[in-house]
Motif scaffolding. Structure first.
Motif, PDB file in Angstrom:
ATOM      1  N   GLU A 151      31.966  31.973  29.431  1.00  0.00           N
ATOM      2  CA  GLU A 151      33.179  32.547  28.995  1.00  0.00           C
ATOM      3  C   GLU A 151      32.948  33.148  27.478  1.00  0.00           C
ATOM      4  O   GLU A 151      32.015  33.131  26.859  1.00  0.00           O
ATOM      5  CB  GLU A 151      34.233  31.283  28.569  1.00  0.00           C
ATOM      6  N   GLY A 152      34.121  34.064  27.386  1.00  0.00           N
ATOM      7  CA  GLY A 152      34.293  34.904  26.202  1.00  0.00           C
ATOM      8  C   GLY A 152      34.630  36.234  26.401  1.00  0.00           C
ATOM      9  O   GLY A 152      34.815  36.940  25.577  1.00  0.00           O
ATOM     10  N   ARG A 153      34.190  36.692  27.724  1.00  0.00           N
ATOM     11  CA  ARG A 153      34.554  38.111  28.009  1.00  0.00           C
ATOM     12  C   ARG A 153      36.094  38.147  28.188  1.00  0.00           C
ATOM     13  O   ARG A 153      37.068  37.531  28.449  1.00  0.00           O
ATOM     14  CB  ARG A 153      33.911  38.629  29.374  1.00  0.00           C
ATOM     15  N   ASP A 154      36.629  39.523  27.857  1.00  0.00           N
ATOM     16  CA  ASP A 154      37.764  39.947  27.961  1.00  0.00           C
ATOM     17  C   ASP A 154      38.345  39.580  29.407  1.00  0.00           C
ATOM     18  O   ASP A 154      37.689  40.089  30.191  1.00  0.00           O
ATOM     19  CB  ASP A 154      38.178  41.348  27.487  1.00  0.00           C
ATOM     20  N   ASP A 155      39.763  39.186  29.382  1.00  0.00           N
ATOM     21  CA  ASP A 155      40.061  38.948  30.889  1.00  0.00           C
ATOM     22  C   ASP A 155      40.297  40.222  31.638  1.00  0.00           C
ATOM     23  O   ASP A 155      39.935  40.281  32.945  1.00  0.00           O
ATOM     24  CB  ASP A 155      41.573  38.464  30.676  1.00  0.00           C
ATOM     25  N   LYS A 156      40.485  41.341  31.139  1.00  0.00           N
ATOM     26  CA  LYS A 156      40.640  42.682  31.646  1.00  0.00           C
ATOM     27  C   LYS A 156      39.370  43.080  32.350  1.00  0.00           C
ATOM     28  O   LYS A 156      39.311  43.399  33.596  1.00  0.00           O
ATOM     29  CB  LYS A 156      41.126  43.619  30.794  1.00  0.00           C
TER      30      LYS A 156
ATOM     31  N   VAL B   1      36.679  41.272  33.311  1.00  0.00           N
ATOM     32  CA  VAL B   1      36.539  40.117  34.143  1.00  0.00           C
ATOM     33  C   VAL B   1      37.262  40.672  35.511  1.00  0.00           C
ATOM     34  O   VAL B   1      36.459  40.662  36.425  1.00  0.00           O
ATOM     35  CB  VAL B   1      36.761  38.859  33.798  1.00  0.00           C
ATOM     36  N   THR B   2      38.694  40.953  35.299  1.00  0.00           N
ATOM     37  CA  THR B   2      39.290  41.118  36.654  1.00  0.00           C
ATOM     38  C   THR B   2      38.828  42.602  37.126  1.00  0.00           C
ATOM     39  O   THR B   2      38.631  42.776  38.384  1.00  0.00           O
ATOM     40  CB  THR B   2      40.703  41.436  36.057  1.00  0.00           C
ATOM     41  N   GLU B   3      38.524  43.577  36.438  1.00  0.00           N
ATOM     42  CA  GLU B   3      38.060  44.894  36.849  1.00  0.00           C
ATOM     43  C   GLU B   3      36.548  44.708  37.620  1.00  0.00           C
ATOM     44  O   GLU B   3      36.510  45.241  38.610  1.00  0.00           O
ATOM     45  CB  GLU B   3      37.991  45.925  35.729  1.00  0.00           C
ATOM     46  N   CYS B   4      35.847  43.884  36.935  1.00  0.00           N
ATOM     47  CA  CYS B   4      34.617  43.661  37.542  1.00  0.00           C
ATOM     48  C   CYS B   4      34.767  42.959  39.036  1.00  0.00           C
ATOM     49  O   CYS B   4      34.370  43.271  40.005  1.00  0.00           O
ATOM     50  CB  CYS B   4      33.700  42.784  36.754  1.00  0.00           C
ATOM     51  N   ALA B   5      35.799  41.935  39.004  1.00  0.00           N
ATOM     52  CA  ALA B   5      35.906  41.209  40.197  1.00  0.00           C
ATOM     53  C   ALA B   5      36.419  42.506  41.366  1.00  0.00           C
ATOM     54  O   ALA B   5      35.956  42.331  42.433  1.00  0.00           O
ATOM     55  CB  ALA B   5      37.132  40.246  39.947  1.00  0.00           C
ATOM     56  N   LYS B   6      37.380  43.324  40.909  1.00  0.00           N
ATOM     57  CA  LYS B   6      37.811  44.042  41.942  1.00  0.00           C
ATOM     58  C   LYS B   6      36.824  44.960  42.513  1.00  0.00           C
ATOM     59  O   LYS B   6      36.933  45.573  43.463  1.00  0.00           O
ATOM     60  CB  LYS B   6      39.001  44.961  41.266  1.00  0.00           C
ATOM     61  N   GLU B   7      35.931  45.525  41.258  1.00  0.00           N
ATOM     62  CA  GLU B   7      34.934  46.618  41.828  1.00  0.00           C
ATOM     63  C   GLU B   7      33.848  45.956  42.848  1.00  0.00           C
ATOM     64  O   GLU B   7      33.422  46.361  43.823  1.00  0.00           O
ATOM     65  CB  GLU B   7      34.283  47.160  40.619  1.00  0.00           C
TER      66      GLU B   7
END
Length: 69
Positions: free
Chosen positions: A10-15, A17-23
């Protein structure tokens, strides 16, 4: 239905992490030919105190690095 699991400290910005998951979902769609709506990406974020390498947590390793600088 592909299920892709990502585990991060943990510790990364939520945005981010979300962008990574979408990609990653998009890549699975493109490379596997799975319908995008059938792809599931789950991101698990683990506290640094629970991420153990050898006999030290990541938090301990990070603290040791900080002390040596």
């Amino acid at each position: 239905m592909p299920l892709i699991q990502i585990t991060l400290v943990e510790g990364r910005d939520d945005k981010v992490v979300t962008e990574c998951a979408k990609e990653i979902a998009q890549v699975a769609h493109t490379k596997l030919g799975a319908p995008l709506e059938s792809i599931r990406v789950v991101v698990n974020q683990v506290p640094a105190t629970h991420w153990i390498v050898g006999n030290q947590s990541k938090a301990e390793r990070d603290a040791a690095k900080g002390e040596s600088k």
